[in-house]
Structure formats: structure tokens, C-alpha cells
Enzyme design. Structure first.
Site, PDB file in Angstrom:
ATOM      1  N   SER A  99      40.279   6.337  11.974  1.00 49.52           N
ATOM      2  CA  SER A  99      41.735   6.425  12.043  1.00 49.52           C
ATOM      3  C   SER A  99      42.277   7.209  10.846  1.00 49.52           C
ATOM      4  O   SER A  99      41.904   8.363  10.659  1.00 49.52           O
ATOM      5  CB  SER A  99      42.324   5.018  12.125  1.00 49.52           C
ATOM      6  OG  SER A  99      43.685   5.049  12.482  1.00 49.52           O
ATOM      7  N   ASP A 152      42.671   4.537  23.691  1.00 46.96           N
ATOM      8  CA  ASP A 152      43.160   4.307  22.327  1.00 46.96           C
ATOM      9  C   ASP A 152      44.686   4.303  22.326  1.00 46.96           C
ATOM     10  O   ASP A 152      45.314   5.318  22.631  1.00 46.96           O
ATOM     11  CB  ASP A 152      42.630   5.400  21.398  1.00 46.96           C
ATOM     12  CG  ASP A 152      42.864   5.093  19.924  1.00 46.96           C
ATOM     13  OD1 ASP A 152      43.868   4.430  19.605  1.00 46.96           O
ATOM     14  OD2 ASP A 152      42.043   5.515  19.093  1.00 46.96           O
ATOM     15  N   HIS A 188      41.314   1.144  20.069  1.00 42.76           N
ATOM     16  CA  HIS A 188      41.357   1.871  18.797  1.00 42.76           C
ATOM     17  C   HIS A 188      40.263   1.461  17.814  1.00 42.76           C
ATOM     18  O   HIS A 188      39.874   2.262  16.974  1.00 42.76           O
ATOM     19  CB  HIS A 188      42.724   1.662  18.147  1.00 42.76           C
ATOM     20  CG  HIS A 188      42.922   2.434  16.881  1.00 42.76           C
ATOM     21  ND1 HIS A 188      42.874   3.817  16.832  1.00 42.76           N
ATOM     22  CD2 HIS A 188      43.158   2.024  15.602  1.00 42.76           C
ATOM     23  CE1 HIS A 188      43.089   4.223  15.578  1.00 42.76           C
ATOM     24  NE2 HIS A 188      43.249   3.159  14.831  1.00 42.76           N
TER      25      HIS A 188
END
EC number: 3.1.-.-
Length: 375
Positions: free
Chosen positions: A236, A322, A361
Site C-alpha cells: 500500500s 481491493d 487490500h
């Protein structure tokens, strides 16, 4: 006797007169209108006014609330524009520490019995907390050992992964701990840390500072790992730190053995514009109000630019479902890297995970294919 009969007759006439209905007029209506007693009339009138008053009061309060919320909604963009530090806080989310009430000095409380907690000092007045998890094969030997033993263990014949986590939380986040366990079971040393301003690390967060912290930890690992392979894994927001770091390493001609990007974006502006949770995406002047303050704060995390200067193997992992970093941004970054001249002598691979898997995610570590992909 006659008087008695007359009195009875008079009483009978009075009774009949009282019981007789009131005479009707020509319109077939009662000559005298019937009226409720005063108390009953007042009660009936109050009963009618109360629902009306209640409805009016509820509508007034609802309208007041809507106006207040609308005012706040309009005021926030101006507040962010005037105070860019607010937007920086929203990018880093370092003040969100989850899970709460854990002692980062004791990784064993999170089930990491073969992990040691360190503290390193990249710069003056900056201290960062580090966890080092040894491969599962060394678990028994690691019990009860001190920091010196763990540092020496980096020189064993096992590859090392430097893990750079995303925004919010700490190095003790649940999904992060589960990934350390998976990587340890696959035979990797895992070194991770909290950037300055996160967890129990001391300092103020910034993109430059996060990148320098990562560089310091990488050099610390290389000084102890000898010729063992060292891989960089970013997740991320950590992918922005990872590409910043690897670009600098390639420029000084000390690249890592590979770069792994999990749920990456192209750059922070595109990520903010595409973020599904942004309620201001269609607000007039969105770029000027929200994106320009990010740039003003010195936050770019330009993965799309960095990959043009990286020369090592690249692996990108992204789940199609995601909800935080849209899948199309990871695919776009791969297309940029795959056509970059800097990767012409290195392998660039993109591995998507289907929506049906539900990895979203931060749950790619659950994939049974991960060991094969990493090998």
C-alpha cells in the site's frame, strides 16, 4: 284525588317534554347546535395541535441538521486548503494505532516467539522500533536469545525480506503479523519497522523521513547479512517508500535482489483521486482543494516515475477486489514498468488475485499460491 291526578299529569307532561327531541328546522338540522363542554373542547383542540407541533418540531430539527452538515461539508475543503498539514495527516494516518493496547516491545504476545525487538537511530532525535523474525527453521535456537544473537543470525544462509508497511497501524498489525509468519515459514528472515511517528518510533512523519528510515534499516541489514539475498517488500503506502528506497539504491549501484509491491498505486495524487472512500471526488475544484495541498506538503510517492530508474526484478501483487487501492492502478504501474528500459534485463511480473478469493487490500498472505509465486 283530583289534585293528585293533576300533579301526576303535570309530572308526566314534564317528563315527556324533557325526553322529546328538539324540533327540526326546515333544513332538517337541529335548531340548537350541540356544543361540547369547555374542557372536552380544549382537550380535542390540544390533541390536534400536538401532532402538528411534533411534526413541525421534527422537520425543523431535521432541516437544521441538514444545513449544519452541509455547512461542515463545504467548510472542510477550505480548511484543508488553508492547513495542508491536515491532508498530510490523512495520507499517513500515523495517529491511528491499531490494534490498541499491545506492547510493541513484546512481539511474542502476538504469537511471534522467534522475533526480537530492536531500536535503531537513523538520525539525531529520531528512533525507530524494529522487529526481526528469523526463519521458522531457527525457531528453537532463537528461544531466549538476545539481540546480538538475532543480528548474527542475519548472516545465516537464509534470504532476508525488508517489509515496509502501509499507513495507519503499527508493525504489530494483525494482517502484518500473519504475513511475517507466512514468510518465516518459507525460510525468510523478516525485518520490519515503524517509520518515525508511527507506533513507538520517535519523530515527525514525512516522505523524506520515511524513505531515510528505510534506507538506514536496509544498510543495517546489509552490514550483517553478508552475501544473502535481500528483498524489499512494500504494501500500500509502503510501496511508495519501497520505490523511493530502491531508486536510491539503484542510483548508488547497490540495488536489492528484488522488489515486491503489494497493492501498489501509480502516485499519491491518482490514488487520492481514485480512492473509493473519498466523498469529495466530484467536488468542484477537487484537485485545488485536496491534491495540491498534498504536493505542497512534499508528498508525492511517485511509483510511476521511480520504476523508470529501477534495475532489479519486480513482482507486483494485487487483488481485483481491493477497496482501498483500485486494481487498475496496480495494472497501470505494471504496464509502465514493463515498457521501461531500466527493466529490460530483469523480470517484471504481475500477479492478479480474482475477486472470488476475497483477498481485498490486505489478505493476499492467505493465498496458497504465494510460496510458489515467491519461489
Amino acid at each position: 284525588m283530583r289534585k293528585r291526578n293533576e300533579s301526576v299529569t303535570v309530572e308526566h307532561e314534564r317528563t315527556a317534554s324533557a325526553a322529546a327531541p328538539a324540533p327540526l328546522d326546515k333544513g332538517c338540522s337541529l335548531r340548537h347546535s350541540l356544543r361540547l363542554p369547555a374542557a372536552a373542547a380544549a382537550a380535542a383542540d390540544t390533541g390536534m395541535k400536538r401532532p402538528l407541533g411534533r411534526r413541525y418540531g421534527l422537520w425543523f430539527r431535521l432541516r437544521k441538521l441538514i444545513i449544519w452538515l452541509l455547512g461542515v461539508y463545504i467548510a472542510i475543503p477550505f480548511l484543508v486548503k488553508l492547513c495542508p498539514a491536515i491532508q498530510a495527516k490523512l495520507v499517513f494516518l500515523n495517529f491511528v494505532r491499531v490494534p490498541y493496547f499491545i506492547d510493541l516491545k513484546r512481539p511474542q504476545d502476538q504469537g511471534l516467539n522467534h522475533t526480537c525487538n530492536y531500536y535503531l537511530q537513523p538520525e539525531e532525535d529520531v528512533t525507530i522500533g524494529v522487529w526481526h523474525t528469523v526463519p521458522a527453521a531457527l525457531w528453537k535456537n532463537a528461544r531466549g536469545k538476545d539481540q546480538l544473537w538475532f543480528e548474527d543470525a542475519l548472516g545465516s544462509s537464509h534470504p532476508v525480506i525488508l517489509y515496509l508497511h502501509g499507513n495507519a497501524g503499527t508493525r504489530g498489525g494483525d494482517h502484518r503479523v500473519e504475513l511475517y509468519k507466512v514468510l518465516s515459514s518459507l525460510g525468510y528472515h523478516v525485518v520490519t519497522f515503524d517509520y518515525r511517528g508511527w507506533g513507538d518510533s520517535i519523530g515527525s512523519p514525512s516522505e523524506r523521513g520515511m524513505t531515510y528510515d528505510a534506507l538506514h534499516v536496509f544498510d543495517w541489514i546489509k552490514a550483517r547479512s553478508g552475501d544473502n539475498p535481500v528483498y524489499i517488500w512494500g504494501h500500500s503506502l509502503g510501496t511508495g517508500v519501497a520505490t523511493n528506497l530502491v531508486r536510491r539504491l539503484c542510483e548508488r549501484e547497490t540495488p536489492p535482489d528484488a522488489l515486491i509491491l503489494e497493492s501498489p498505486f501509480t502516485n499519491i495524487r491518482e490514488e487520492a483521486r481514485s480512492h473509493p472512500f473519498s466523498i469529495y471526488r466530484y467536488f468542484p475544484g477537487f484537485d485545488w482543494f485536496f491534491l495540491d495541498p498534498i504536493t505542497t506538503s512534499g508528498i508525492k510517492f511517485a511509483n510511476d516515475e521511480n520504476v523508470k530508474y529501477i534495475s532489479c526484478s519486480l513482482l507486483i501483487l494485487h487483488a481485483e477486489d481491493d477497496p482501498v487501492v483500485p486494481f487498475h492502478l496496480g495494472k497501470k504501474l505494471y504496464n509502465i514498468a514493463a515498457t521501461s528500459r531500466s527493466f529490460r534485463d530483469y523480470k517484471v511480473q504481475f500477479v492478479p488475485f480474482h475477486t472470488d478469493l476475497g483477498y481485498r487490500h490486505k489478505y493476499i498472505y492467505r493465498s496458497p499460491e504465494l510460496p510458489r509465486i515467491l519461489r
